[in-house]
Design an enzyme around this catalytic site. Structure first.
Site, PDB file in Angstrom:
ATOM      1  N   ALA A   1       8.850  -4.317  11.841  1.00 11.44           N
ATOM      2  CA  ALA A   1       9.160  -5.191  10.700  1.00 11.44           C
ATOM      3  C   ALA A   1      10.667  -5.279  10.470  1.00 11.44           C
ATOM      4  O   ALA A   1      11.197  -6.325  10.096  1.00 11.44           O
ATOM      5  CB  ALA A   1       8.454  -4.675   9.451  1.00 11.44           C
TER       6      ALA A   1
ATOM      7  N   HIS B   1      -1.496   1.305  -4.364  1.00 11.03           N
ATOM      8  CA  HIS B   1      -1.813   2.738  -4.310  1.00 11.03           C
ATOM      9  C   HIS B   1      -0.873   3.557  -5.191  1.00 11.03           C
ATOM     10  O   HIS B   1      -0.773   4.764  -5.041  1.00 11.03           O
ATOM     11  CB  HIS B   1      -1.778   3.245  -2.864  1.00 11.03           C
ATOM     12  CG  HIS B   1      -2.876   2.671  -2.018  1.00 11.03           C
ATOM     13  ND1 HIS B   1      -2.854   2.642  -0.650  1.00 11.03           N
ATOM     14  CD2 HIS B   1      -4.050   2.064  -2.371  1.00 11.03           C
ATOM     15  CE1 HIS B   1      -3.953   2.060  -0.191  1.00 11.03           C
ATOM     16  NE2 HIS B   1      -4.687   1.693  -1.219  1.00 11.03           N
TER      17      HIS B   1
ATOM     18  N   CYS C   1       0.382  12.438 -22.321  1.00 14.63           N
ATOM     19  CA  CYS C   1       1.043  11.144 -22.507  1.00 14.63           C
ATOM     20  C   CYS C   1       1.834  11.122 -23.821  1.00 14.63           C
ATOM     21  O   CYS C   1       1.276  11.414 -24.879  1.00 14.63           O
ATOM     22  CB  CYS C   1      -0.010  10.036 -22.518  1.00 14.63           C
ATOM     23  SG  CYS C   1       0.659   8.403 -22.859  1.00 14.63           S
TER      24      CYS C   1
ATOM     25  N   CYS D   1      -0.140   8.351 -26.099  1.00 17.38           N
ATOM     26  CA  CYS D   1      -1.520   8.460 -26.601  1.00 17.38           C
ATOM     27  C   CYS D   1      -2.107   9.852 -26.422  1.00 17.38           C
ATOM     28  O   CYS D   1      -3.285  10.063 -26.697  1.00 17.38           O
ATOM     29  CB  CYS D   1      -2.412   7.416 -25.915  1.00 17.38           C
ATOM     30  SG  CYS D   1      -2.893   7.865 -24.244  1.00 17.38           S
TER      31      CYS D   1
ATOM     32  N   GLN E   1       0.840  -1.198   0.000  1.00 17.94           N
ATOM     33  CA  GLN E   1       0.000   0.000   0.000  1.00 17.94           C
ATOM     34  C   GLN E   1       0.874   1.246   0.000  1.00 17.94           C
ATOM     35  O   GLN E   1       0.370   2.357  -0.063  1.00 17.94           O
ATOM     36  CB  GLN E   1      -0.899   0.004   1.250  1.00 17.94           C
ATOM     37  CG  GLN E   1      -1.863  -1.166   1.294  1.00 17.94           C
ATOM     38  CD  GLN E   1      -2.440  -1.374   2.690  1.00 17.94           C
ATOM     39  OE1 GLN E   1      -1.850  -2.016   3.551  1.00 17.94           O
ATOM     40  NE2 GLN E   1      -3.591  -0.809   2.916  1.00 17.94           N
ATOM     41  N   ASN E   2       2.187   1.049   0.090  1.00 24.97           N
ATOM     42  CA  ASN E   2       3.108   2.185   0.174  1.00 24.97           C
ATOM     43  C   ASN E   2       3.453   2.701  -1.227  1.00 24.97           C
ATOM     44  O   ASN E   2       3.544   1.925  -2.172  1.00 24.97           O
ATOM     45  CB  ASN E   2       4.384   1.775   0.905  1.00 24.97           C
ATOM     46  CG  ASN E   2       4.075   1.264   2.306  1.00 24.97           C
ATOM     47  OD1 ASN E   2       3.045   1.605   2.871  1.00 24.97           O
ATOM     48  ND2 ASN E   2       4.943   0.432   2.845  1.00 24.97           N
TER      49      ASN E   2
ATOM     50  N   ASP F   1       6.227   4.709  -1.765  1.00 28.69           N
ATOM     51  CA  ASP F   1       7.541   5.344  -1.602  1.00 28.69           C
ATOM     52  C   ASP F   1       8.666   4.709  -2.414  1.00 28.69           C
ATOM     53  O   ASP F   1       9.803   5.162  -2.342  1.00 28.69           O
ATOM     54  CB  ASP F   1       7.926   5.362  -0.129  1.00 28.69           C
ATOM     55  CG  ASP F   1       7.762   3.987   0.514  1.00 28.69           C
ATOM     56  OD1 ASP F   1       8.043   2.969  -0.161  1.00 28.69           O
ATOM     57  OD2 ASP F   1       7.348   3.933   1.685  1.00 28.69           O
TER      58      ASP F   1
ATOM     59  N   SER G   1      -2.618  -2.684   9.264  1.00 31.38           N
ATOM     60  CA  SER G   1      -3.780  -3.332   9.886  1.00 31.38           C
ATOM     61  C   SER G   1      -4.797  -3.676   8.795  1.00 31.38           C
ATOM     62  O   SER G   1      -5.853  -4.209   9.067  1.00 31.38           O
ATOM     63  CB  SER G   1      -4.403  -2.418  10.935  1.00 31.38           C
ATOM     64  OG  SER G   1      -4.646  -1.148  10.374  1.00 31.38           O
TER      65      SER G   1
ATOM     66  N   CYS H   1      -4.128   5.333 -21.262  1.00 31.31           N
ATOM     67  CA  CYS H   1      -3.639   3.997 -21.638  1.00 31.31           C
ATOM     68  C   CYS H   1      -2.970   3.262 -20.461  1.00 31.31           C
ATOM     69  O   CYS H   1      -2.469   2.152 -20.642  1.00 31.31           O
ATOM     70  CB  CYS H   1      -2.674   4.108 -22.819  1.00 31.31           C
ATOM     71  SG  CYS H   1      -1.116   4.938 -22.437  1.00 31.31           S
TER      72      CYS H   1
HETATM   73 ZN   LIG Z   1      -1.336   7.186 -22.680  1.00 32.64          ZN
END
Ligand SMILES: [Zn+2]
Length: 259
Positions: free
Chosen positions: A243, A130, A159, A162, A112-113, A115, A201, A141
């Site tokens: 951890a 995320h 982009c 595209c 979920q990090n 970084d 959690s 795209c």
């Molecule tokens: Zn694109």
């Protein structure tokens, strides 16, 4: 009831060593150990500065040029976060997960990090649910680009492939999780017979669903967290501690069993 203590560490190592398909789910706790402030809780950016608007994606779409101008020159909590992100280094927890991957035990890490620390530690099968704060994603795209591949002379940037609207890869409030990542996360969770849940959690959907999905099919969950969480009752093993301390010991025990 989850097993705790030294015996639990040994038993969790047994569990990983015999797993057919082990994966990990990680969250903010791992980043905090690298000096990145959490969003909520003590010392949290939003605890100090107030909650951000919950409709970030809608606001981005309403005025992407302004959103980009703010992002390229961040103020307040966002500046604090960028400074922390740019000086953070992977910690022993990140490296222990890479070691488990190199041992052939860990098949993927869902994080979920945002970084980039798992990747910088050497993780090769990484699913960033995320997004990744160092990348830019096309809303058309879904291609992702490093920042220096993009021309910011005119905002919002477009982009190169595209001409679609570009946004930070970090998933905003109200923004759907990019479907390519989400699908792979569900596939991994559906295959796993053992899951390390570290520094989270896992109360935020959709990440919350993955440990449930593994446990529901009889898979074993190994929680690595200094404190009990809403997930603890679902876990076979609860390894208490940071951890960065617990995961290296666990990886060491697993390596000894496979050696
Ligand atoms: Zn694109």
């Amino acid at each position: 009831m989850a097993d705790e203590g030294l015996d639990a560490l040994e038993a969790a190592a047994d569990c990983l060593a015999r797993a057919r398909y082990a994966i990990a789910l990680t969250g903010a706790g791992l980043s905090v150990e690298s000096g990145i402030p959490p969003f909520r809780g003590p010392g949290g950016l939003w605890t100090k500065h107030g909650e951000p608007p919950m409709n970030g994606f809608e606001r981005f779409l309403a005025d992407p040029a302004k959103a980009w101008a703010d992002r390229l020159n961040p103020q307040g909590p966002m500046r604090e976060l960028w400074v922390a992100l740019s000086s953070a280094e992977p910690n022993p927890g990140h490296r222990a997960l890479v070691r488990l991957e190199e041992l052939g035990v860990l098949q993927s890490v869902i994080t979920q990090n945002v970084d980039d620390l798992h990747r910088r530690a050497g993780a090769s099968r990484l699913l960033e649910i995320h997004g990744n704060a160092t990348l830019i994603r096309c809303l058309g795209c879904i291609a992702r680009f490093p920042r220096d591949a993009i021309d910011f002379a005119v905002l919002p940037p477009r982009c190169p492939q595209c001409d679609g609207l570009l946004k930070s890869d970090t998933v905003s409030f109200g923004e759907p999780i990019p479907p390519d990542v989400l699908e792979r996360c569900f596939e991994e969770a559906a295959r796993a017979d053992c899951m390390i849940v570290a520094g989270t959690s896992a109360t935020v959907y959709p990440a919350a669903q993955f440990p449930f999905s593994v446990a529901e099919r009889g898979g074993e969950l190994i929680e690595v967290n200094p404190y009990p969480s809403d997930l603890t009752s679902l876990c076979r093993f609860a390894l208490r501690g940071p951890a960065g301390e617990v995961l290296p010991r666990l990886a060491e025990l697993v390596a000894a069993r496979l050696g």
